[in-house]
Every structure is written in structure tokens, then in C-alpha cells.
Design an enzyme around this catalytic site. Structure first.
Site, mmCIF file in Angstrom:
data_model
loop_
_atom_site.group_PDB
_atom_site.id
_atom_site.type_symbol
_atom_site.label_atom_id
_atom_site.label_comp_id
_atom_site.label_asym_id
_atom_site.label_seq_id
_atom_site.Cartn_x
_atom_site.Cartn_y
_atom_site.Cartn_z
ATOM 1 N N HIS A 453 0.821 -1.218 0.000
ATOM 2 C CA HIS A 453 0.000 0.000 0.000
ATOM 3 C C HIS A 453 0.851 1.263 0.000
ATOM 4 C CE1 HIS A 453 0.654 1.030 4.312
ATOM 5 N NE2 HIS A 453 0.724 -0.271 4.493
ATOM 6 N N CYS A 472 2.608 -5.044 6.915
ATOM 7 C CA CYS A 472 2.327 -4.781 5.504
ATOM 8 C C CYS A 472 3.490 -4.012 4.859
ATOM 9 C CB CYS A 472 1.023 -4.007 5.356
ATOM 10 S SG CYS A 472 -0.444 -4.984 5.779
#
Length: 548
Positions: A453, A472
């Protein structure tokens, strides 16, 4: 004449007859001996393998050995009577070359095989036959699939280790008559592997010569360009030593006792920092010093475990794929074996380390909501809310009673200081400039709830060690990655316009793109130059300890 014809009768000269009798006697005496030797060898092999079972030697290596000889009716391969030992010597050379692949020839008993090769007896021949085959079967497996069991050597590795049948391989390699080529085709056929292997053998030469590099004192003070420092002569010496290995023009500097940090040395230091995954600012700090003080022996171990990890991978990664190097804080996109995109990344903190696994990117989410994981909500966000009652409201974080997000609660009406243990609420951050996921996230199924992301915290990409996320992967260039994964449909997708709308949108990929999250502390770039990073999660250290 030996034979004289007279009245349709053949007469044999007596002396010639004697010679013929001796000749045929030898023929009929020798042939049974040759046949007997071959049969005896096959029988001895069969008997020995049966004895091994009776003595409890029934592991995987022994099973492969039995299968190999059963498939060839127990006939020998390397010690055939009356045959030259050319094939045997080829096999021993292949085993000896295991060191060049980052393996160890001692694990395949090269010394004992060499010793057996130089001795002669029926028992020695039997041992040499079986031990050579056993070692070659093991070597074939290890070159193709890796010597270590990936999930045991690195419990954070979740990419399925490829299966390989060394028995069938060796039978086919022998039948083809191209044993050397068959073994040469076993390791990964990628530039990355070849570059690391080549550098490994350079370092092995240094280690064999007991080479000791110049040490740089690990002091607390920073050394900046155009200043003087007592460590500069050692730094110069260390850079010159790096030149002899890497042959980078920037490293070819003048070695002197001068303590002045000049322009030439600054260029070299910045190149050294880039090669070691550090921020190339020319400032010699603790991370640069630490990289300089890695010994040739430590580099050998680093390269060996990296080559092993590459052997764990599938041989076909795809025509278009994404490779995330967790340890190197780097992501590359590859199309037709060419790297078309390269960017910095931020990975998980030590206590939320990003695992190694593979999947396929299926869709993108533009202007995403951030559904805050319970552990992050409890450990990271709740303390901030307790310290500042306006924190949730200012960050666009909303509070819900359940995961359906149907019943929203007023954060000001909750006594956060009385909340302890598990958080009885669900937190979700709205899209916007403060959203932790930025403007785009890349989704691929996995059991770890990990995705790639965007991030509003762009300044983190300038850090040397980029372990700041909750697991992440934060991307330096998310829009460029979106262009890569969407391919020809990127323009039609109107990504920029959809992001500008502020509305949450899902964009499905026309074709799913493989993504591999790996942990590699050594890797090569498009030009074949090898780069290094620190063992930030200690996974190399753990795997090397398991190997011993």
C-alpha cells in the site's frame, strides 16, 4: 599354411593346432570370469542394500539408493569391471564443485570418496560404488530444491519448497550420456543466482588465504565529508580492499595516511552505502561502519544462505511478477526477465516482522478504508487516544461496535482510561490524506492479512533501516506499481481521476500478477552488481545455526 586341403579333407599343422587350443582355452576361461565379476557386483550390491535395511538404515537417502539400483537390476554404474573410471572421476568432480554453489563438498563425503578411489579391493569397490551414488543423489536434490528444509531452517518462510525426484533425474542423466550438463542445469537459471555464485567464489579465495580486511573503529561520533578524523586512513584502506573484490571504479581511490575526508573518498563512501542498502549521504555513521567491518568469512556465509533461499524458490516465477525483498527494503517488478520498476519499501517492525510467502495480486482498492487490526488498535492507537482525547477524531478514526460497521459510537462518550486488555471496539480510518494506507492498496490472498500500500509517511524512505510498519509493505511508488500490474488497461482504469474523486473504488486486474515476498540479505541489480543488507530480522543467523 596353417590349413592344407587334400582330397576334401582338412589337415591342421600340429604347432598351429596347439596355438589354437591355447587361444580357445583362454577365451572360454576369461569370458566366465568377466560375466562372473558383473554378476557378483550386482549380487553384492543387492546383498549390501538388504543388509542396510536389516541394520536399520532405512532413511530417505537409503530409500533413494535402493530405488536407484532396483531400477537398473542392481548393476553397478561407476565400478564396472573392465571399464575405465572416466565416469567415476566425472562424478567426483561434480561433488567437489558443490562448494562453488554455496554447498559443502564435505557433506557429500568427497574426501572419503577420493580415498576409496585410490584403493583397490572388492569391498572397496562396493563401498565406492554405493557411496558415490548416494552422494550424487543427495547433491542433485540439494542443487534443485535446497539442502535445508525451508520451513525448519526459516519458520517465517511459507513458500512451498519444490519437490524433486533425484532417482529419476540421475537415471536419465546417465542414459543421456551428459552427466555434467544435467547437473549444471539443476540450480536456478537466473542472473541473480549466477552473480551471487561468482562473488561467493571470490570471497572463498580470500578466506582460503586467511585474508583480514582493515577494521574501522565503531565509534559513536559521525564522520562527515570535508572534516578530519583519525579513522579516515582505515576507511581508505577498507574501500581499496572493496575495490579488489567488486572492481567498482568509485572504490579505486588513493590510499594514504591523510586524516582528511576529501571529495574522492566521499564519492566512494556514497557508492559503498548504496551497495549496502544505506542512505547514500556520505556520512560515516554506525551502520556504515558496521557494513565496513563485515569480514570475508561473514560474506561467504551470507552468500551461501542466500543461494540456498534461491534454490527453495519455484523455477518458473512467471513472465510478469513482483519480487519484494524484505531484508533489502526493496521491490522490483519484472517483465520478460527485465526489471522494469524498482522502488524502496518499508516493512514490519521486529515484533511484527513481515513473513516470506507468495500469492497473486487480484485487485486494487483506491482511497481505501483502513480496518485497524485488533492488536494495532490495542497496542498502538489506544495509548494515543488515552493521551489525547481528540486523537481519533483528528485522524479520521471512527469507532464501531462490530465488524459490520453499522453501529458507530462517539469516541468522546467512551472512558478510554478504563479500557484494558482486549479492546471491545472496532476501529476504522476513513480515506483521506491522513489514512495510513495512502491512496491505494494492492490486494492478494494470504493468511497473514498483508498487502502492499501507499503511505503518507514518505520521509521514512530516507531511513537506512526501514522497519516501521505493522507487517504490511509500504510503497515508495504506488502509482507506478499500479501501472505495471494493470498493464495495457491502466489508461482505461483512470486511476488518477478515481483517486481524485475521494471515493473508495475497487479495480480488478485483467490478469492476476504473482508476487513473492522474500528475505534476501544479498542480491544483484540489473547490471549484475551485488548489493547487501543487514540481517534485520536475524533469519540468516537462525538458518545458518540450523544448518550446523
Amino acid at each position: 599354411m596353417l590349413l592344407i586341403q587334400n582330397s576334401r579333407k582338412f589337415w591342421i599343422n600340429p604347432s598351429a593346432a596347439a596355438r589354437y587350443l591355447i587361444f580357445f582355452a583362454l577365451i572360454f576361461a576369461v569370458l566366465p570370469v568377466i560375466a562372473e565379476n558383473l554378476i557378483a557386483n550386482a549380487e553384492l550390491i543387492r546383498e549390501q542394500l538388504a543388509k542396510n535395511i536389516q541394520s536399520g538404515q532405512d532413511n530417505a537417502a537409503q530409500t533413494n539408493l535402493r530405488q536407484f539400483y532396483a531400477q537398473r537390476d542392481y548393476q553397478p554404474v561407476w565400478t564396472l569391471a573392465g571399464h575405465p573410471a572416466t565416469l567415476l572421476d566425472t562424478a567426483l568432480v561434480l561433488i567437489e564443485q558443490a562448494d562453488e554453489e554455496g554447498l559443502s563438498s564435505s557433506n557429500y563425503h568427497i574426501e572419503s570418496l577420493r580415498k576409496l578411489r585410490n584403493e583397490t579391493s572388492d569391498q572397496i569397490s562396493l563401498l565406492l560404488e554405493l557411496d558415490t551414488t548416494r552422494s550424487l543423489l543427495a547433491l542433485a536434490h540439494d542443487l534443485r530444491s535446497g539442502r535445508l528444509t525451508a520451513s525448519l531452517a526459516d519458520p517465517d518462510w511459507h513458500i512451498p519448497q519444490q519437490q524433486f525426484d533425484p532417482v529419476t533425474f540421475l537415471q536419465q542423466a546417465l542414459a543421456s550420456g551428459k552427466l555434467e550438463q544435467a547437473f549444471a542445469d539443476l540450480p536456478p537459471d537466473i542472473p541473480q543466482y549466477r552473480s551471487l555464485k561468482q562473488l561467493l567464489n571470490k570471497f572463498r579465495v580470500l578466506v582460503a588465504a586467511d585474508t583480514i580486511w582493515a577494521g574501522v573503529p565503531e565509534e559513536t561520533s559521525l564522520i562527515r565529508p570535508h572534516t578530519r578524523h583519525t579513522s579516515i586512513p582505515q576507511v581508505r584502506q577498507r574501500i581499496q580492499e572493496a575495490y579488489h573484490i567488486f572492481e567498482k571504479p568509485e572504490y579505486d581511490i588513493v590510499v594514504s595516511n591523510s586524516e582528511f575526508y576529501d571529495d574522492q573518498l566521499e564519492i566512494a563512501i556514497k557508492a559503498f552505502q548504496r551497495q549496502h542498502g544505506l542512505n547514500a549521504d556520505g556520512v560515516i555513521g554506525k551502520n556504515t561502519r558496521r557494513a565496513m567491518n563485515i569480514t570475508p568469512g561473514e560474506h561467504v556465509q551470507q552468500l551461501r544462505i542466500t543461494l540456498e533461499r534461491l534454490r527453495w524458490l519455484p523455477r518458473k516465477l512467471g513472465d510478469r511478477y513482483i519480487l519484494v525483498n524484505i531484508a533489502g527494503f526493496n521491490l522490483v517488478a519484472v517483465q520478460d526477465n527485465v526489471r522494469v520498476l524498482d522502488m524502496k519499501i518499508v516493512v514490519g517492525r521486529d515484533y511484527r516482522s513481515t513473513p516470506s510467502f507468495n500469492s497473486k495480486i487480484s485487485h486494487l482498492v483506491l482511497n481505501p478504508y483502513w480496518n485497524v487490526p485488533a492488536s494495532i488498535a490495542r497496542k498502538d492507537l489506544l495509548p494515543k487516544q488515552k493521551h489525547n482525547p481528540d486523537y481519533f477524531a483528528s485522524e479520521g478514526i471512527r469507532v464501531f461496535s462490530d465488524y459490520r460497521h453499522e453501529s458507530e459510537l462517539n469516541p468522546y462518550s467512551i472512558d478510554w482510561h478504563s479500557t484494558s486488555g482486549s479492546l471491545p471496539y472496532i476501529l476504522r480510518q476513513d480515506p483521506g490524506r491522513r489514512n495510513a494506507l495512502g491512496t491505494i492498496k494492492f490486494m492478494f490472498p494470504n493468511p497473514f492479512s498483508i498487502y502492499l500500500h501507499d503511505t503518507p509517511s514518505k520521509y521514512l524512505f530516507q531511513k537506512d533501516i526501514r522497519t516501521f510498519s505493522s507487517g504490511c509493505i509500504r510503497l515508495e511508488k504506488p502509482l507506478q506499481l499500479a501501472e505495471f500490474v494493470l498493464g495495457k488497461s491502466f489508461e482505461q482504469a483512470d486511476i488518477a481521476e478515481k483517486i481524485s474523486s475521494g471515493k473508495t473504488k475497487t479495480v480488478h486486474l485483467p490478469e492476476q500478477i504473482p508476487v513473492y515476498l522474500l528475505y534476501l540479505t544479498a542480491w544483484s541489480d540489473e547490471q549484475g552488481e551485488v548489493h547487501f543488507s543487514s540481517d534485520v530480522y536475524g533469519r540468516d543467523k537462525r538458518a545458518l545455526a540450523y544448518a550446523h
